[in-house]
Write a protein that holds these residues in place. Structure first.
Motif, mmCIF file in Angstrom:
data_model
loop_
_atom_site.group_PDB
_atom_site.id
_atom_site.type_symbol
_atom_site.label_atom_id
_atom_site.label_comp_id
_atom_site.label_asym_id
_atom_site.label_seq_id
_atom_site.Cartn_x
_atom_site.Cartn_y
_atom_site.Cartn_z
ATOM 1 N N ARG A 186 -26.815 25.218 14.402
ATOM 2 C CA ARG A 186 -26.802 24.300 15.129
ATOM 3 C C ARG A 186 -25.990 23.905 13.740
ATOM 4 O O ARG A 186 -26.216 23.424 12.708
ATOM 5 N N PRO A 187 -24.264 23.356 13.901
ATOM 6 C CA PRO A 187 -23.857 22.317 13.168
ATOM 7 C C PRO A 187 -24.417 21.144 12.060
ATOM 8 O O PRO A 187 -25.334 20.234 13.193
ATOM 9 N N HIS A 188 -24.159 20.829 11.082
ATOM 10 C CA HIS A 188 -24.353 19.737 10.399
ATOM 11 C C HIS A 188 -23.703 18.491 10.776
ATOM 12 O O HIS A 188 -21.820 19.357 10.939
ATOM 13 N N LEU A 189 -23.773 17.423 11.006
ATOM 14 C CA LEU A 189 -23.163 16.660 11.323
ATOM 15 C C LEU A 189 -22.975 15.627 10.119
ATOM 16 O O LEU A 189 -23.796 14.789 9.985
ATOM 17 N N ARG A 190 -21.234 15.129 9.750
ATOM 18 C CA ARG A 190 -21.328 13.623 8.627
ATOM 19 C C ARG A 190 -19.956 13.017 8.778
ATOM 20 O O ARG A 190 -19.043 13.178 9.312
ATOM 21 N N LEU A 191 -20.902 12.182 10.162
ATOM 22 C CA LEU A 191 -19.947 11.443 10.662
ATOM 23 C C LEU A 191 -19.739 10.147 10.180
ATOM 24 O O LEU A 191 -20.602 9.238 10.218
ATOM 25 N N THR A 192 -18.764 9.663 10.287
ATOM 26 C CA THR A 192 -18.583 8.012 9.902
ATOM 27 C C THR A 192 -17.807 7.295 10.734
ATOM 28 O O THR A 192 -17.256 7.227 11.444
ATOM 29 N N ALA A 193 -19.415 6.162 10.596
ATOM 30 C CA ALA A 193 -19.903 4.930 11.574
ATOM 31 C C ALA A 193 -18.108 4.075 11.838
ATOM 32 O O ALA A 193 -17.651 4.405 10.966
ATOM 33 N N PRO A 194 -17.456 2.963 12.743
ATOM 34 C CA PRO A 194 -16.623 2.329 12.906
ATOM 35 C C PRO A 194 -17.135 1.873 11.883
ATOM 36 O O PRO A 194 -16.202 1.259 10.882
ATOM 37 N N SER A 195 -18.388 1.058 11.478
ATOM 38 C CA SER A 195 -18.595 0.342 10.183
ATOM 39 C C SER A 195 -18.079 0.629 8.993
ATOM 40 O O SER A 195 -18.287 0.423 7.414
#
Length: 278
Positions: A186-195
């Motif tokens: 499963r891929p690593h996820l690094r997501l930038t939140a709206p905040s």
């Protein structure tokens, strides 16, 4: 208490604020999603909000209502036609009011519920927390059709974290629903939140990862955007295949929209100057 009920209410109120100023004729305008009109979108959200309340409080009524929907579909009606039939053709301003009262009731019913309570749904049973999170997800996803139609730039908040979580939790489902083997790792996820906060899932990896805006990830897993219409960085074959077919909602296999077919730029109804609405 289920905090996601407030998130669902806030998202529903944001969509209501977008729709409330529309003229009566606007409710019949087709969106980029299967030609559904604004009426169709609001009927769909309203009907399944009512279904969710029954699943929580009166499972027998849930069974009866969902059986009625299926009977109409088996008789040849589309889901839109069947929903319109079951809601007795309510449209326009009357529908707007009914939907508003319905989503307020849905939030009020779920907020004090036991988050772990199991409830029926159109797919497998789920927890009450997952059920109201799914209502948030569907409101957000179908709401995008109306934002796009009106040429309004949506300003998201961190309440979309629940939608990102649903997307991640349905990784296996996406492939099993397609009768495909589940790719690993499963891929690593690094997501930038709206905040601006950083949200991360799964073990860090340079070979298998998805990096970018959380809202764009949510758009892909809910199939309101094609992956090619986002700026997500997708690395590794499991990640690429997932983003090509991701489906975080129950039901038969659905394919993402074709590139360039969803969004303000694809709509002939885009306003000369986009507004922002939160």
């Amino acid at each position: 208490m289920i905090s996601e009920a407030q998130d669902f209410l806030d998202e529903s109120n944001a969509l209501h604020a977008l729709v409330a100023p529309l003229a009566d004729a606007d409710y019949a305008r087709p969106t980029q999603f299967k030609g559904w009109s604004v009426n169709d979108v609001l009927q769909h959200l309203h009907f399944f909000n009512l279904v969710a309340i029954h699943s929580l409080r009166e499972p027998g009524r849930f069974d009866a209502l969902y059986a009625s929907l299926n009977a109409r579909r088996k008789a040849g009606q589309s889901t839109v036609e069947a929903t319109d039939d079951l809601l007795q053709g309510v449209r326009g301003r009357a529908l707007l009011q009914a939907w508003r009262e319905g989503f307020a009731r849905t939030a009020a019913e779920f907020a004090p519920a036991d988050p772990r309570q199991r409830v029926k749904w159109v797919g497998p049973c789920m927890s009450a927390r997952s059920s109201i999170s799914a209502r948030l997800m569907e409101t957000w996803a179908h709401g995008q059709e109306i934002y796009d139609l009106l040429g309004v730039r949506r300003v998201n908040t961190d309440r979309i974290r629940s939608i990102a979580t649903i997307g991640i939790n349905t990784y296996d489902w996406t492939f099993r629903n397609r009768s495909e083997p589940v790719p690993e790792p499963r891929p690593h996820l690094r997501l930038t939140a709206p905040s601006g906060a950083l949200w991360q899932w799964h073990e860090a990896s340079d070979q298998h990862r998805i990096v970018g805006l959380a809202e764009e990830f949510c758009q892909v897993v809910t199939q309101v955007r094609n992956i090619q219409d986002t700026r997500l960085c997708v690395v590794g074959e499991p990640a690429r295949r997932w983003m090509a077919v991701a489906q975080c909602f129950a039901g038969p296999v659905q394919s993402p929209p074709m590139p360039g077919t969803r969004g303000p730029a694809a709509s002939a109804a885009v306003a000369p100057e986009q507004k922002e609405l939160q």
